[in-house]
Design a protein around this motif. Structure first.
Motif, mmCIF file in Angstrom:
data_model
loop_
_atom_site.group_PDB
_atom_site.id
_atom_site.type_symbol
_atom_site.label_atom_id
_atom_site.label_comp_id
_atom_site.label_asym_id
_atom_site.label_seq_id
_atom_site.Cartn_x
_atom_site.Cartn_y
_atom_site.Cartn_z
ATOM 1 N N SER A 132 0.842 -1.205 0.000
ATOM 2 C CA SER A 132 0.000 0.000 0.000
ATOM 3 C C SER A 132 0.873 1.249 0.000
ATOM 4 O O SER A 132 0.622 2.202 -0.745
ATOM 5 N N ASN A 178 2.592 1.644 -3.372
ATOM 6 C CA ASN A 178 1.685 2.177 -4.387
ATOM 7 C C ASN A 178 1.436 3.674 -4.186
ATOM 8 O O ASN A 178 1.408 4.448 -5.137
ATOM 9 N N HIS A 213 -6.389 -3.494 -6.559
ATOM 10 C CA HIS A 213 -6.378 -3.518 -5.092
ATOM 11 C C HIS A 213 -6.831 -2.169 -4.524
ATOM 12 O O HIS A 213 -6.563 -1.122 -5.122
ATOM 13 N N SER A 242 -5.702 -0.331 -2.394
ATOM 14 C CA SER A 242 -4.657 0.648 -2.066
ATOM 15 C C SER A 242 -4.522 1.719 -3.150
ATOM 16 O O SER A 242 -4.013 2.812 -2.866
ATOM 17 N N LYS A 280 -7.284 4.323 -2.523
ATOM 18 C CA LYS A 280 -6.898 4.992 -1.266
ATOM 19 C C LYS A 280 -5.763 5.987 -1.506
ATOM 20 O O LYS A 280 -5.740 7.080 -0.947
ATOM 21 N N ASP A 309 1.183 -2.699 -10.106
ATOM 22 C CA ASP A 309 1.034 -3.170 -8.728
ATOM 23 C C ASP A 309 1.352 -4.670 -8.727
ATOM 24 O O ASP A 309 0.498 -5.500 -9.006
#
Ligand SMILES: Cc1ncc(COP(=O)(O)O)c(C=O)c1O
Length: 508
Positions: A159, A162, A198, A200, A203, A280
């Motif tokens: 996370s 990324n 994902h 992440s 986010k 990713d």
């Protein structure tokens, strides 16, 4: 006070312990770790516990006085007993790996020296080892070779890798002024990723102030890979509407099914529209070490940046994520901060002036590289690659078992080491075969499989998690575990069948 007394700190205010006490602590803790490793196969994967119970057993009162080592270690054993064992050979949930013993003891050394790996000046050896490890990881996955350099840093996990990548991408594409002037006057900047990306990534977009809605989720094909022509259409439509596309994120192994996007095709699109190309690979990038999977990663070397997690498929203890990138100057422009005088590096030699804080958000950083360096040197990449290949072949084996069974349905063919399937009881199986299956049946199977998953988790014999694929509930097994064998796969299917029978008897 005489001169000799000045060299001694009053015992009460010193936390130093005697050599004998240190030897005792060290041998007892080592014993505990060795016992744990030798028992791990026979422990329940998930403890018989409930929220708050571990804490109640091991004491909740703030200790004002020190306690006996034996009591502390007895409580540590209780904590181990009440843990979920990611290292158990039938732990298949999420993406969780066992830790290598060399990695565990490397962490002990790292904590003993307690170096803060902010920069070469604060940790010369640790900085050089981290830079070495970064080069090794890049080489292992085919991102660095004789004519392509790679740079990067270790992070707490995928996370954070990324997030760091997207910030570099954003600053590179938005231009340097954006850090000072803010984003608010500019046209919305958009990111593209598949609907299987994902969490992440949205986010990270949120933390960058770009907004989650500006991550465009592109449809997938039947293999859960990004549909590249839809990607091209979506970017063109956003451009026509005055938006500013700046980055495309491909999955190098999705968390749901392990699908690897078509990296070379996506690299072409990124090039065509002048976008940053990030991969990713937190879960999957290290699968490039498996010769049977290497072709899936063609085009990986064309990425501007790539995330991968040694704490997942290199089996090193948490935490250890990694971000690799090509453009060192771009990363530095995104993160360097020359107003922080208290940490300014006054070196003339370029290597001695090196500081990790110029490439990522963290200042204080633990010596994460040592456990990766120790794991790689202890086993060598040949053995690590064999462990990863075996994980992939076990997922393939599970897929075959499921596909051949009348009471299971394969929901996604394993691309790497993840297998998604569902239990289909005889009553449903005959309708499924005769194609008279409808949405009500699907909803009933979702419920049934959800309950089976919870029962399996509580039973302690195996641990599986779930994924939602095309709206259907799937049992999901992710194998990133060097202890798992074919017998564990067989046993897990038996456990799932037993759970279904216990829950629903002949009604299913
Ligand atoms: C594909 C993918 N990306 C990112 C992450 C986040 O990694 P971390 O948990 O190390 O932050 C995960 C975690 O499972 C993942 O599978």
């Amino acid at each position: 006070m005489n001169e000799r007394d000045k060299t001694l700190r009053p015992e009460e205010s010193s936390l130093e312990i005697s050599r004998a006490a240190l030897d005792d602590l060290s041998s007892q803790v080592t014993q505990l770790v060795a016992d744990y490793y030798s028992e791990i196969r026979s422990l329940p994967v998930f403890p018989e516990t409930q929220a708050g119970k571990t804490n109640a057993q091991t004491g909740t009162l703030l200790p004002t006085e020190g306690e006996a080592l034996n009591d502390l270690l007895a409580d540590c054993r209780a904590i181990l007993r009440d843990s979920r064992h990611n290292g158990h050979p039938r732990f298949f949930g999420y993406v969780a790996s066992p830790s290598t013993a060399p990695g565990v003891f490397a962490d002990l050394i790292a904590s003993a020296v307690n170096v803060n790996v902010t920069s070469w000046r604060s940790g010369p050896a640790a900085t050089e080892i981290e830079r070495t490890v970064i080069g090794w990881l890049a080489e292992m996955i085919g991102y660095r070779n004789h004519d392509q350099k790679a740079y990067g840093l270790l992070t707490s996990g995928g996370s954070m890798a990324n997030f760091t990548a997207l910030l570099i991408a954003h600053r590179t594409k938005a231009g340097p002024g954006v850090a000072r002037e803010g984003l608010w006057n500019s046209r919305p900047m958009t990111i593209y990723a598949s609907s299987e990306i994902h969490m992440s990534i949205p986010k990270a977009a949120d933390m960058l102030g770009l907004g989650r809605e500006n991550v465009r989720l592109v449809e997938c094909d039947e293999r859960f890979r990004m549909n590249v022509s839809k990607l091209r259409e979506r970017i063109a439509a956003d451009l026509a509407n005055g938006l500013q596309p700046f980055c495309v994120v491909a999955s190098g192994g999705t968390v749901n099914t392990g699908a690897v996007d078509q990296l070379a095709e996506i690299a072409d699109v990124a090039h065509e529209f002048g976008l940053w190309f990030h991969i990713d690979g937190a879960y999957g990038a290290l699968a490039a070490l498996d010769p049977s999977k290497r072709a899936l990663f063609a085009g990986l070397d064309r990425a501007d940046s790539i995330s991968l997690d040694p704490h997942k498929w290199l089996y090193v203890p948490l935490d250890a994520g990694c971000l690799l990138f090509r453009d060192e100057a771009g990363a530095r422009a995104a993160f360097s901060f020359d107003k922080a005088y208290y940490i300014k590096v006054h070196e003339h030699d370029e290597d001695e002036a090196f500081a990790f804080w110029n490439y990522g958000p963290e200042l204080s950083r633990r010596f994460r590289a040592l456990k990766i360096w120790m794991t790689l040197r202890y086993y060598g990449t040949r053995r690590i690659a064999a462990a990863i290949s075996e994980d992939n072949s076990l997922a393939r084996y599970l897929g075959e078992c499921v596909d051949q069974a009348d009471d299971f349905e394969l929901l996604a063919t394993p691309e790497l080491s993840i297998c998604c399937f569902r239990y289909v009881s005889p009553a449903f199986a005959s309708r499924l075969k005769s194609r008279s299956f409808n949405e009500t049946d699907n909803a009933a199977l979702d419920k049934l499989n959800n309950e089976i998953m919870l029962a399996v988790q509580r039973g302690g014999g195996a641990y599986i998690s779930s994924a939602t694929l095309d709206g259907r509930f799937a049992l999901r097994a992710c194998i990133t575990n060097f202890r798992t064998t074919r017998a564990d796969i067989d046993q897990t299917l038996v456990i799932i069948r037993e759970a279904a029978r216990n829950l629903f008897g002949s009604a299913v």
